[in-house]
Enzyme design. Structure first.
Site, short mmCIF file in Angstrom:
data_model
loop_
_atom_site.label_atom_id
_atom_site.label_comp_id
_atom_site.label_asym_id
_atom_site.label_seq_id
_atom_site.Cartn_x
_atom_site.Cartn_y
_atom_site.Cartn_z
N ARG A 51 -7.59 -21.73 -2.96
CA ARG A 51 -6.56 -21.10 -2.15
C ARG A 51 -5.29 -21.94 -2.16
O ARG A 51 -5.34 -23.15 -1.94
CB ARG A 51 -7.12 -21.01 -0.72
CG ARG A 51 -6.27 -20.31 0.26
CD ARG A 51 -6.97 -20.35 1.64
NE ARG A 51 -6.16 -19.65 2.62
CZ ARG A 51 -5.14 -20.20 3.27
NH1 ARG A 51 -4.80 -21.45 3.03
NH2 ARG A 51 -4.44 -19.48 4.13
N LYS B 134 6.48 -1.73 2.00
CA LYS B 134 5.25 -1.19 2.61
C LYS B 134 4.13 -2.22 2.43
O LYS B 134 3.23 -2.06 1.60
CB LYS B 134 4.91 0.18 2.02
CG LYS B 134 4.09 1.03 2.96
CD LYS B 134 4.14 2.49 2.58
CE LYS B 134 3.07 3.33 3.25
NZ LYS B 134 3.11 3.39 4.70
N HIS C 228 -0.74 -21.28 -1.36
CA HIS C 228 0.25 -20.28 -0.97
C HIS C 228 0.99 -19.69 -2.16
O HIS C 228 1.22 -18.49 -2.23
CB HIS C 228 1.27 -20.87 0.01
CG HIS C 228 0.72 -20.97 1.40
ND1 HIS C 228 -0.32 -21.80 1.72
CD2 HIS C 228 1.07 -20.34 2.54
CE1 HIS C 228 -0.60 -21.68 3.01
NE2 HIS C 228 0.24 -20.79 3.54
N LEU D 91 11.04 1.46 7.30
CA LEU D 91 10.43 1.90 6.05
C LEU D 91 11.16 3.18 5.61
O LEU D 91 11.40 4.06 6.43
CB LEU D 91 8.95 2.21 6.27
CG LEU D 91 8.22 2.53 4.96
CD1 LEU D 91 7.87 1.24 4.22
CD2 LEU D 91 6.97 3.34 5.20
N TYR E 17 0.83 -1.20 0.00
CA TYR E 17 0.00 0.00 0.00
C TYR E 17 0.87 1.25 0.00
O TYR E 17 2.10 1.17 0.15
CB TYR E 17 -0.95 -0.01 1.20
CG TYR E 17 -0.31 0.29 2.54
CD1 TYR E 17 0.54 -0.61 3.16
CD2 TYR E 17 -0.57 1.50 3.19
CE1 TYR E 17 1.11 -0.32 4.40
CE2 TYR E 17 0.00 1.79 4.43
CZ TYR E 17 0.83 0.87 5.02
OH TYR E 17 1.40 1.16 6.23
N GLU F 96 12.21 2.65 14.47
CA GLU F 96 11.14 3.52 13.95
C GLU F 96 9.89 3.26 14.76
O GLU F 96 9.87 2.38 15.62
CB GLU F 96 10.90 3.26 12.46
CG GLU F 96 10.42 1.86 12.16
CD GLU F 96 10.04 1.65 10.69
OE1 GLU F 96 9.86 2.63 9.95
OE2 GLU F 96 9.91 0.48 10.29
N ARG G 160 8.48 4.49 -4.27
CA ARG G 160 8.48 3.51 -3.18
C ARG G 160 7.44 2.42 -3.46
O ARG G 160 7.69 1.24 -3.20
CB ARG G 160 8.18 4.21 -1.85
CG ARG G 160 8.19 3.24 -0.67
CD ARG G 160 8.12 3.97 0.65
NE ARG G 160 6.82 4.60 0.85
CZ ARG G 160 6.53 5.40 1.87
NH1 ARG G 160 7.45 5.67 2.78
NH2 ARG G 160 5.33 5.93 1.99
C1 PLP Z 1 6.60 1.69 9.73
C2 PLP Z 1 6.55 3.06 9.14
N1 PLP Z 1 7.66 3.84 9.23
C3 PLP Z 1 7.65 5.10 8.74
C4 PLP Z 1 6.52 5.65 8.14
C5 PLP Z 1 6.56 7.06 7.62
O1 PLP Z 1 6.60 7.06 6.22
P1 PLP Z 1 6.12 8.31 5.39
O2 PLP Z 1 6.90 9.48 5.87
O3 PLP Z 1 6.45 7.98 3.97
O4 PLP Z 1 4.66 8.47 5.62
C6 PLP Z 1 5.37 4.85 8.02
C7 PLP Z 1 4.19 5.39 7.36
O5 PLP Z 1 3.19 4.75 7.21
C8 PLP Z 1 5.39 3.54 8.52
O6 PLP Z 1 4.31 2.74 8.44
#
Ligand code: PLP
Length: 283
Positions: free
Chosen positions: A100, A147, A102, A203, A31, A179, A50
């Protein structure tokens, strides 16, 4: 509310997703979340880059990412959101397949694509009084740079934060604060700012990338270095960033109340540098 679903603009309640969709059964999808300022998508190119990386990483073939920008603007128009700022949510799964199993479905199975836009009511101009965060052991997988829609650890961690009267949970892996559950994490030490370097444990936040550039051009030194739990007390300020979160100062970590309980000077400066950059519309 009008949304985009597999090539069509539909009312939300007209959308039908199969229980055999791989997103529903395996969280097999990715997403993206982006937002507008001055009615223009902020750093759209970085978000779409991304998204392409995430699709490539999990081997979903979807070649129409470049068309999503127009789709978002069309949704803003169809929903008459043109006079407010909006947040856009894009989800792409590996599609529907029965029975279904995997392993991947046959090549002719098309990804399921969903896009929705929502007006943003929050006020970007004020920094807020600061938030409490908790530290949480990082139980996620080791491809946090993707993501992925598989967000259960983040859901549980963020709920734990809420249960503790906090707003965000900061993931700790091997003694390092990487994070937040849905944000990037930063510390300020001796007027320099620190955030974890890019790796498979975070991320690559678009806000993170923007803020690094904004700080460097505003004369603030940025170090992409990890923040260790054992060294937390050597930092004077902390904050989190994200597309919808923007910049949020941290005033409490677990039971530790920081400084005078107010957002720090450097965090305030960074926020005003960011506002200046947003207002410049040079992005
Ligand atoms: C785990 C994680 N880290 C960092 C971020 C921040 O990313 P962004 O600045 O691109 O929104 C997000 C945003 O959803 C996230 O889910």
């Amino acid at each position: 509310m009008k949304v985009y679903f597999n090539g069509q603009y539909l009312e939300l309640d007209e959308v039908r997703i199969s229980p055999f969709d791989r997103g529903f059964q395996y969280a097999d999808g990715v997403y993206e979340v982006m937002r507008t300022y001055y009615e223009k998508l902020f750093h759209a190119r970085d978000h779409f880059a991304r998204l392409k990386e995430s699709l490539k990483a999990i081997r979903i073939k979807y070649n129409e990412v470049d068309e999503l920008e127009d789709i978002i603007y069309k949704l803003i128009e169809l929903n008459s959101y043109s006079n407010s700022e909006t947040s856009a949510y894009i989800q792409i799964t590996r599609g529907e397949f029965y029975p279904r199993k995997h392993s991947f479905p046959p090549e002719n199975v098309k990804p399921t694509v969903f896009v929705a836009v929502t007006p943003i009511s929050g006020d970007t101009r004020t920094l807020g009084k600061g938030i409490k965060v908790i530290l949480e052991e990082d139980i996620r997988w080791s491809r946090c740079n993707i993501k992925s829609i598989s967000l259960l650890p983040s859901v549980l961690a963020n709920q734990h934060a809420v249960d503790e009267g906090a707003e965000e949970a900061i993931w700790v892996r091997d003694g390092i604060l990487y994070e937040g559950s849905h944000t990037n994490f930063w510390g300020v030490k001796d007027e320099k700012i620190f955030t974890a370097p890019l790796s498979n444990y975070i991320l690559p936040g678009v806000s993170r990338k923007v803020l690094i550039e904004v700080c460097r051009s505003g004369g603030i030194e940025v170090k992409e270095e990890v923040i260790k739990e054992s060294e937390l007390k050597t930092f004077q300020e902390f904050f989190i960033t994200g597309t919808n979160t923007e910049v949020k100062p941290i005033i409490q970590i677990n039971d530790w109340k920081l400084g005078d309980g107010k957002p720090g000077i450097i965090t305030k400066k960074i926020h005003s540098l960011l506002l200046h950059y947003i207002d410049s519309k040079q992005w």
